[in-house]
Scaffold this active site. Structure first.
Site, PDB file in Angstrom:
ATOM      1  N   GLN A 128       6.929 -16.199  32.489  1.00  0.00           N
ATOM      2  CA  GLN A 128       8.154 -15.422  32.685  1.00  0.00           C
ATOM      3  C   GLN A 128       7.834 -13.931  32.704  1.00  0.00           C
ATOM      4  O   GLN A 128       7.389 -13.386  31.699  1.00  0.00           O
ATOM      5  CB  GLN A 128       9.137 -15.702  31.542  1.00  0.00           C
ATOM      6  CG  GLN A 128      10.453 -14.965  31.670  1.00  0.00           C
ATOM      7  CD  GLN A 128      11.301 -15.088  30.418  1.00  0.00           C
ATOM      8  OE1 GLN A 128      10.821 -14.895  29.314  1.00  0.00           O
ATOM      9  NE2 GLN A 128      12.561 -15.425  30.584  1.00  0.00           N
ATOM     10  N   GLY A 129       8.085 -13.273  33.812  1.00  0.00           N
ATOM     11  CA  GLY A 129       7.831 -11.830  33.942  1.00  0.00           C
ATOM     12  C   GLY A 129       9.137 -11.061  33.963  1.00  0.00           C
ATOM     13  O   GLY A 129       9.555 -10.565  35.013  1.00  0.00           O
ATOM     14  N   SER A 131      10.308  -8.938  30.739  1.00  0.00           N
ATOM     15  CA  SER A 131      10.226  -7.719  29.914  1.00  0.00           C
ATOM     16  C   SER A 131       9.223  -6.716  30.478  1.00  0.00           C
ATOM     17  O   SER A 131       8.208  -7.087  31.079  1.00  0.00           O
ATOM     18  CB  SER A 131       9.781  -8.074  28.495  1.00  0.00           C
ATOM     19  OG  SER A 131      10.621  -9.042  27.942  1.00  0.00           O
ATOM     20  N   SER A 163       4.390 -14.680  28.377  1.00  0.00           N
ATOM     21  CA  SER A 163       3.788 -15.852  27.730  1.00  0.00           C
ATOM     22  C   SER A 163       3.087 -16.745  28.761  1.00  0.00           C
ATOM     23  O   SER A 163       3.637 -16.993  29.835  1.00  0.00           O
ATOM     24  CB  SER A 163       4.859 -16.680  27.011  1.00  0.00           C
ATOM     25  OG  SER A 163       5.573 -15.885  26.103  1.00  0.00           O
ATOM     26  N   GLU A 246      17.306 -20.524  28.341  1.00  0.00           N
ATOM     27  CA  GLU A 246      16.266 -20.160  27.369  1.00  0.00           C
ATOM     28  C   GLU A 246      16.859 -20.078  25.961  1.00  0.00           C
ATOM     29  O   GLU A 246      16.218 -20.423  24.979  1.00  0.00           O
ATOM     30  CB  GLU A 246      15.646 -18.816  27.772  1.00  0.00           C
ATOM     31  CG  GLU A 246      14.385 -18.493  26.990  1.00  0.00           C
ATOM     32  CD  GLU A 246      13.730 -17.178  27.413  1.00  0.00           C
ATOM     33  OE1 GLU A 246      14.235 -16.523  28.340  1.00  0.00           O
ATOM     34  OE2 GLU A 246      12.722 -16.818  26.789  1.00  0.00           O
TER      35      GLU A 246
HETATM   36  C1  LIG Z   1       6.902 -14.675  21.002  1.00  0.00           C
HETATM   37  C2  LIG Z   1       7.479 -13.882  22.127  1.00  0.00           C
HETATM   38  C3  LIG Z   1       7.343 -14.347  23.417  1.00  0.00           C
HETATM   39  C4  LIG Z   1       7.874 -13.603  24.472  1.00  0.00           C
HETATM   40  N1  LIG Z   1       7.681 -14.066  25.741  1.00  0.00           N
HETATM   41  C5  LIG Z   1       8.132 -13.346  26.773  1.00  0.00           C
HETATM   42  C6  LIG Z   1       7.876 -13.788  28.110  1.00  0.00           C
HETATM   43  O1  LIG Z   1       7.249 -14.821  28.342  1.00  0.00           O
HETATM   44  N2  LIG Z   1       8.326 -13.033  29.131  1.00  0.00           N
HETATM   45  C7  LIG Z   1       9.040 -11.885  28.911  1.00  0.00           C
HETATM   46  O2  LIG Z   1       9.469 -11.284  29.892  1.00  0.00           O
HETATM   47  N3  LIG Z   1       9.285 -11.425  27.661  1.00  0.00           N
HETATM   48  C8  LIG Z   1       8.848 -12.121  26.596  1.00  0.00           C
HETATM   49  N4  LIG Z   1       9.069 -11.672  25.303  1.00  0.00           N
HETATM   50  C9  LIG Z   1       9.706 -10.381  25.110  1.00  0.00           C
HETATM   51  C10 LIG Z   1      11.099 -10.404  24.476  1.00  0.00           C
HETATM   52  O3  LIG Z   1      12.062 -10.836  25.398  1.00  0.00           O
HETATM   53  C11 LIG Z   1      11.396  -8.976  23.966  1.00  0.00           C
HETATM   54  O4  LIG Z   1      10.461  -8.695  22.955  1.00  0.00           O
HETATM   55  C12 LIG Z   1      12.792  -8.843  23.420  1.00  0.00           C
HETATM   56  O5  LIG Z   1      13.752  -8.954  24.433  1.00  0.00           O
HETATM   57  C13 LIG Z   1      12.984  -7.491  22.675  1.00  0.00           C
HETATM   58  O6  LIG Z   1      12.600  -6.430  23.478  1.00  0.00           O
HETATM   59  P1  LIG Z   1      11.576  -5.325  22.915  1.00  0.00           P
HETATM   60  O7  LIG Z   1      10.405  -6.038  22.296  1.00  0.00           O
HETATM   61  O8  LIG Z   1      11.311  -4.357  23.998  1.00  0.00           O
HETATM   62  O9  LIG Z   1      12.339  -4.604  21.714  1.00  0.00           O
HETATM   63  P2  LIG Z   1      13.382  -3.416  21.865  1.00  0.00           P
HETATM   64  O10 LIG Z   1      14.351  -3.722  22.951  1.00  0.00           O
HETATM   65  O11 LIG Z   1      12.635  -2.121  21.950  1.00  0.00           O
HETATM   66  O12 LIG Z   1      14.160  -3.496  20.483  1.00  0.00           O
HETATM   67  C14 LIG Z   1      13.681  -2.860  19.273  1.00  0.00           C
HETATM   68  C15 LIG Z   1      14.734  -3.061  18.191  1.00  0.00           C
HETATM   69  O13 LIG Z   1      15.961  -2.379  18.561  1.00  0.00           O
HETATM   70  C16 LIG Z   1      17.066  -3.268  18.518  1.00  0.00           C
HETATM   71  N5  LIG Z   1      18.020  -2.958  19.589  1.00  0.00           N
HETATM   72  C17 LIG Z   1      17.725  -2.622  20.870  1.00  0.00           C
HETATM   73  N6  LIG Z   1      18.859  -2.443  21.578  1.00  0.00           N
HETATM   74  C18 LIG Z   1      19.898  -2.684  20.747  1.00  0.00           C
HETATM   75  C19 LIG Z   1      21.322  -2.671  20.885  1.00  0.00           C
HETATM   76  N7  LIG Z   1      21.888  -2.399  22.054  1.00  0.00           N
HETATM   77  N8  LIG Z   1      22.078  -2.996  19.810  1.00  0.00           N
HETATM   78  C20 LIG Z   1      21.501  -3.286  18.598  1.00  0.00           C
HETATM   79  N9  LIG Z   1      20.151  -3.301  18.406  1.00  0.00           N
HETATM   80  C21 LIG Z   1      19.374  -3.022  19.459  1.00  0.00           C
HETATM   81  C22 LIG Z   1      16.455  -4.646  18.751  1.00  0.00           C
HETATM   82  O14 LIG Z   1      17.286  -5.675  18.235  1.00  0.00           O
HETATM   83  C23 LIG Z   1      15.125  -4.527  17.994  1.00  0.00           C
HETATM   84  O15 LIG Z   1      15.327  -4.784  16.623  1.00  0.00           O
HETATM   85  C24 LIG Z   1       8.558 -12.377  24.225  1.00  0.00           C
HETATM   86  C25 LIG Z   1       8.694 -11.922  22.917  1.00  0.00           C
HETATM   87  C26 LIG Z   1       8.158 -12.651  21.866  1.00  0.00           C
HETATM   88  C27 LIG Z   1       8.323 -12.113  20.472  1.00  0.00           C
END
Ligand SMILES: Cc1cc2nc3c(=O)[nH]c(=O)nc-3n(C[C@H](O)[C@H](O)[C@H](O)COP(=O)(O)OP(=O)(O)OC[C@H]3O[C@@H](n4cnc5c(N)ncnc54)[C@H](O)[C@@H]3O)c2cc1C
Length: 395
Positions: A128-129, A131, A163, A246
């Site tokens: 999945q691409g 993020s 992933s 998902e």
């Molecule tokens: C094990 C794992 C597998 C993953 N696999 C994939 C994958 O295969 N493909 C893919 O595309 N992505 C994948 N991801 C990514 C995942 O979707 C993102 O990590 C997730 O959406 C959070 O984005 P971020 O890490 O950029 O955190 P950020 O968006 O930077 O968030 C940081 C913090 O701020 C808070 N926050 C942000 N905006 C708000 C808001 N509007 N209101 C309240 N709080 C807020 C969040 O809750 C968090 O606590 C994976 C993540 C994990 C942990």
């Protein structure tokens, strides 16, 4: 409503139990946790065996290689597989649990014919691409660009947390096809062949030291326009379909697994002693285990409702998927914290100590920390529940 299994469903369960009992002992030993090519081979072999026996895609349409069975049979399949200790979907997670279901709901006939049977046979693995480094929670601000050039899109950008990217054949990829449109409107959902020139994969390490996800760099990668799912610039709507699978149905077998882990933990609590008393003698601990058992039971009932509703309605889980994702992932973390309390110093070791299966709990505790982030954080699920279910003002 009749909550009893019909005779057809009971026959399905018995047949499946018998097949699992016969087949599971023939599986090879599980590969090392960080040997991803071997893990791919193991997981896809299991998928092929399921397919050959008619148990792949229990609720997928027959015309695409599925069994076309009822939601109840699907739930029976999940319960029985978990009970028998069958392998988890593993690297087939994206293909089976959200890319495939998205193609069923949104793909055209050619895309469905090309991809769905290959996912079910275990021939093709997906990643999945979505993020990007600056687009996680605020996914719609993603910037990976796709510029039309004849019959192709030319894609350039940077994805992260992808992933299984290192072992995948295909990727469900979000690209920006109209940089001038409002951010939710200029996005498209593409099927990216992972062997295209211009893709570079750089593995990342998880807390467990494993490289299950990667960064993915795309440098003028040419993707055929025929790989567009839905209409150009309508990708945000398709993305909501993917995310609802998902969040709504992809956790289902883990909920069954949690029910088993609560029972295992109760058994361990009777064996672990401290100052001459068993952990189980602690009334507070028994109450906490009881609460978790009740919570997972309720989540399993909610799952059954969600699966049934989705199958009788549009086929796509609604915003209620966020309730399931939020409650399940937080309950799983509470279960793992409770396990650490029971295991005491054993909670610090990834190897089993003193005949107790503490290794599994320690690994799962570390894994569970990511569950409230993956597929949208708990805060984002709360925003969705507040806005789309409770009708509260938008943030
Ligand atoms: C094990 C794992 C597998 C993953 N696999 C994939 C994958 O295969 N493909 C893919 O595309 N992505 C994948 N991801 C990514 C995942 O979707 C993102 O990590 C997730 O959406 C959070 O984005 P971020 O890490 O950029 O955190 P950020 O968006 O930077 O968030 C940081 C913090 O701020 C808070 N926050 C942000 N905006 C708000 C808001 N509007 N209101 C309240 N709080 C807020 C969040 O809750 C968090 O606590 C994976 C993540 C994990 C942990």
């Amino acid at each position: 409503m009749d909550l009893r299994y019909s005779s057809t469903e009971l026959a399905f369960r018995d047949e499946l139990r018998e097949w699992l009992a016969r087949t599971l002992p023939t599986l090879p030993a599980k590969p090392d946790a960080d040997d991803w090519p071997a893990r791919r081979a193991y997981d896809t072999t299991w998928q092929r065996l399921l397919h050959e026996a008619g148990y792949a895609g229990i609720n997928w349409p027959r015309e695409f290689g599925g069994r076309g069975a009822t939601p109840t049979e699907h739930l029976i399949f999940l319960e029985e597989s978990e009970r028998a200790g069958a392998p988890y979907v593993g690297v087939n997670f994206v293909g089976l649990l959200h890319a495939g279901p998205t193609l069923i709901a949104e793909g055209n006939d050619e895309q469905r014919r090309r991809h769905l049977p290959a996912i079910l046979r275990g021939d093709d693995v997906w990643c999945q691409g979505f993020s990007e480094p600056d687009a996680g929670s605020d996914l719609a601000s993603m910037r990976t660009r796709a510029v039309r050039d004849g019959d192709h899109y030319v894609v350039t950008g940077h994805k992260i947390w992808t992933s299984y990217a290192g072992v995948a054949d295909w990727c469900e990829l979000l690209v920006r096809t109209d940089p001038d449109a409002p951010k939710h409107r200029g996005i498209s959902w593409l099927i990216l062949p992972m062997d295209s020139p211009g893709i570079e994969i750089r593995p990342l390490k998880t807390l467990l030291g494993s490289s299950e996800f990667s960064e993915m760099f795309l440098d003028e990668v040419r993707v055929p326009v025929s790989n567009l799912v839905g209409a150009e610039n309508d990708g945000w709507r398709v993305t909501m379909v993917t995310l609802s699978f998902e969040r709504g149905t992809a956790w289902v077998d883990q909920i069954v697994d949690s029910i088993r882990l609560v029972a295992d933990l109760a058994a361990i609590a009777s064996k672990v002693t401290s100052h001459g008393a068993a952990a189980w003698d602690d009334r507070g601990l028994r109450r906490d285990i009881g609460h978790l058992a009740a919570e997972f039971d309720a989540l399993w009932a909610l799952t059954k409702r969600g699966v049934t509703e989705a199958s009788t309605g549009s086929g796509v889980p609604g915003p209620g998927a966020s309730v399931l994702k939020l409650r399940y992932t937080e309950a799983r973390q509470r279960l793992m914290d409770l396990a650490a309390r029971v295991l005491d110093r054993g909670a610090l070791s990834r190897g089993d100590i003193g005949g107790l299966p503490n290794g599994e709990f320690v690994e799962e505790r570390l894994n569970s920390m990511s569950y409230t982030i993956a597929a949208g954080t708990s805060q984002i699920q709360r925003n969705i529940i507040g806005e789309r279910i409770l009708g509260l003002p938008r943030e």
